[in-house]
Enzyme design. Structure first.
Site, PDB file in Angstrom:
ATOM      1  N   GLY A 142      47.062  18.086 -25.717  1.00 51.64           N
ATOM      2  CA  GLY A 142      45.854  17.433 -25.213  1.00 51.64           C
ATOM      3  C   GLY A 142      46.090  17.176 -23.729  1.00 51.64           C
ATOM      4  O   GLY A 142      47.148  16.653 -23.337  1.00 51.64           O
ATOM      5  N   ASP A 195      40.189  20.738 -20.813  1.00 47.11           N
ATOM      6  CA  ASP A 195      41.528  20.896 -20.233  1.00 47.11           C
ATOM      7  C   ASP A 195      41.470  21.084 -18.730  1.00 47.11           C
ATOM      8  O   ASP A 195      42.434  20.816 -18.018  1.00 47.11           O
ATOM      9  CB  ASP A 195      42.253  22.060 -20.899  1.00 47.11           C
ATOM     10  CG  ASP A 195      42.636  21.674 -22.313  1.00 47.11           C
ATOM     11  OD1 ASP A 195      41.771  21.752 -23.200  1.00 47.11           O
ATOM     12  OD2 ASP A 195      43.780  21.220 -22.511  1.00 47.11           O
ATOM     13  N   ASN A 206      38.177  24.463 -22.537  1.00 51.00           N
ATOM     14  CA  ASN A 206      38.632  23.626 -23.653  1.00 51.00           C
ATOM     15  C   ASN A 206      39.140  24.558 -24.747  1.00 51.00           C
ATOM     16  O   ASN A 206      39.097  25.793 -24.597  1.00 51.00           O
ATOM     17  CB  ASN A 206      37.501  22.718 -24.150  1.00 51.00           C
ATOM     18  CG  ASN A 206      37.993  21.625 -25.091  1.00 51.00           C
ATOM     19  OD1 ASN A 206      38.961  20.930 -24.791  1.00 51.00           O
ATOM     20  ND2 ASN A 206      37.366  21.479 -26.244  1.00 51.00           N
ATOM     21  N   LYS A 207      39.615  23.995 -25.835  1.00 54.13           N
ATOM     22  CA  LYS A 207      40.209  24.763 -26.927  1.00 54.13           C
ATOM     23  C   LYS A 207      39.323  25.934 -27.340  1.00 54.13           C
ATOM     24  O   LYS A 207      38.106  25.800 -27.428  1.00 54.13           O
ATOM     25  CB  LYS A 207      40.451  23.814 -28.111  1.00 54.13           C
ATOM     26  CG  LYS A 207      41.063  24.418 -29.349  1.00 54.13           C
ATOM     27  CD  LYS A 207      42.339  25.181 -29.092  1.00 54.13           C
ATOM     28  CE  LYS A 207      43.412  24.386 -28.391  1.00 54.13           C
ATOM     29  NZ  LYS A 207      44.562  25.223 -27.939  1.00 54.13           N
TER      30      LYS A 207
END
Ligand code: MRU
Length: 365
Positions: A56, A246, A256-257
């Site tokens: 994270g 991120d 992001n993921k």
């Protein structure tokens, strides 16, 4: 369960040579077991970041800051020049652990600046100063998450259902999380909410981590496979999507993921608002647009091995990007600790990063 802090600096009481160490939750064991890592070794912290034991974006930044502090604690040098060189080398090494979350580089730059500015201190005071800075990175993140939670809670109404992806909760930050922070704040205020957590292939941060921390906190959470999200939206079950980031480019494009971009496309198709929640340390003013964000690629085994057995033929080619970039035009708003930015994002994000830089300048010892 009383969940321990995701990551913290623990002051040792036995007054040995090492005045403290890092303690973090090893997230690879969740949800089956709550395992802690206690260490002052740079290599252990590097491996923990690399292998997503701590993960994270904000938590990676805190771990990196504590890694620099730990490196100078474990170094027996008796002159500050050597300790400064050790801090710089540790920061350079940690910078190679993961490429996408800009918080890593932000925290390392901050530790480098503080180390250089205090090179005149005696060794003991220099070590203590770096620990204090790493703890400040942690404490400020907790405060930023709380503020994101307050701003984000304003987007929620009683009875709403929110879909989230990956884990942008307490486990990804110092406390509260980013995407999940408004849910915790709203629950404190007595709102009844429901959360759908995407499983988040391949490492299952949604089902392993978000579902765990939300259910431990008493929130109503339902897990779905990633490929069910469009159907759940079509059934009218989702009122909003909340995700973390991120790295956010200056124009608002948000990494992001992997799978977040697909969710944003699906949300637009179904007229569901799509919110990105992140601290200002995730906004990268030096990256003008998402195409310039480096995307981490992970090993094939994370895709083709599961529970000790192969899930694809031996030797099959695998492509494993760990993140994707959601274009700014698919984002309804970006929620930072400094407020809620609406399109066009560039002026508001620039204001947030300028304010943050000014405040750091003013606080500089
Ligand atoms: O690979 P991970 O688990 O580090 O990826 C994490 C995410 O993509 C999170 O959504 C992001 O870092 C935001 S955390 C507040």
């Amino acid at each position: 369960m009383d969940i321990p802090r995701t990551i913290e600096w623990v002051a040792d009481t036995d007054a040995g040579r090492v005045p403290g160490h890092v303690r973090l939750i090893d997230q690879t064991h969740l949800p089956e077991a709550l395992v802690m890592i206690d260490t002052v070794e740079l290599d252990v912290l590097y491996e923990a970041i690399r292998m997503l034991r701590v993960r994270g974006a904000p938590a990676i930044g805190i771990a990196a800051a504590m890694g620099v502090a730990a490196a100078v604690q474990e170094d027996p040098a008796t002159d500050t020049g050597s300790l400064l060189a050790r801090a710089e080398a540790a920061a350079d090494h940690l910078a190679t652990s993961r490429p996408t979350a800009v918080n890593l580089f932000w925290a390392l730059d901050r530790m480098r600046r503080v180390a250089r500015a205090h090179a005149g201190l005696a060794p003991g005071a220099f070590r203590a100063r770096l620990v204090a800075e790493a703890e400040a990175v942690r404490d400020e993140d907790a405060a930023m998450c709380r503020a994101i939670g307050e701003h984000g809670a304003g987007l929620l109404r009683d009875g709403m259902t929110v879909l989230t992806h990956c884990n942008a909760g307490s486990l990804a930050t110092a406390e509260f999380g980013t995407a999940l922070a408004p849910l915790y704040v709203a629950a404190e205020r007595g709102l009844t909410l429901r959360v759908f957590a995407d499983e988040t292939r391949p490492l299952l941060q949604g089902s392993r981590l978000s579902a765990w921390e939300l259910s431990e906190a008493g929130l109503d959470v339902t897990v779905i496979c990633d490929n069910m999200a469009a159907q759940v939206m079509k059934e009218g079950r989702i009122d909003a999507v909340f995700v973390g980031a991120d790295r956010i480019a200056a124009n608002g494009d948000a990494a992001n993921k992997i799978g977040t971009y697909a969710l944003a496309v699906q949300a637009r198709w179904h007229s569901v608002p799509f919110y990105v929640l992140a601290p200002t340390s995730t906004v990268d003013p030096d990256t003008p647009a998402g195409a310039r964000i480096p995307i981490e690629e992970r090993g094939a085994d994370e895709i083709v091995c599961w529970g000790g057995r192969r899930t694809a033929p031996e030797g099959i080619p695998v492509y494993a990007p760990a993140f994707d970039v959601t274009p700014a035009e698919l984002i309804t708003a970006i929620v930072c600790e400094r407020g809620v930015a609406r399109p066009p994002f560039e002026p508001a994000l620039s204001e947030f990063t300028t304010q943050a830089a000014r405040e750091r300048e003013e606080q500089r010892p």
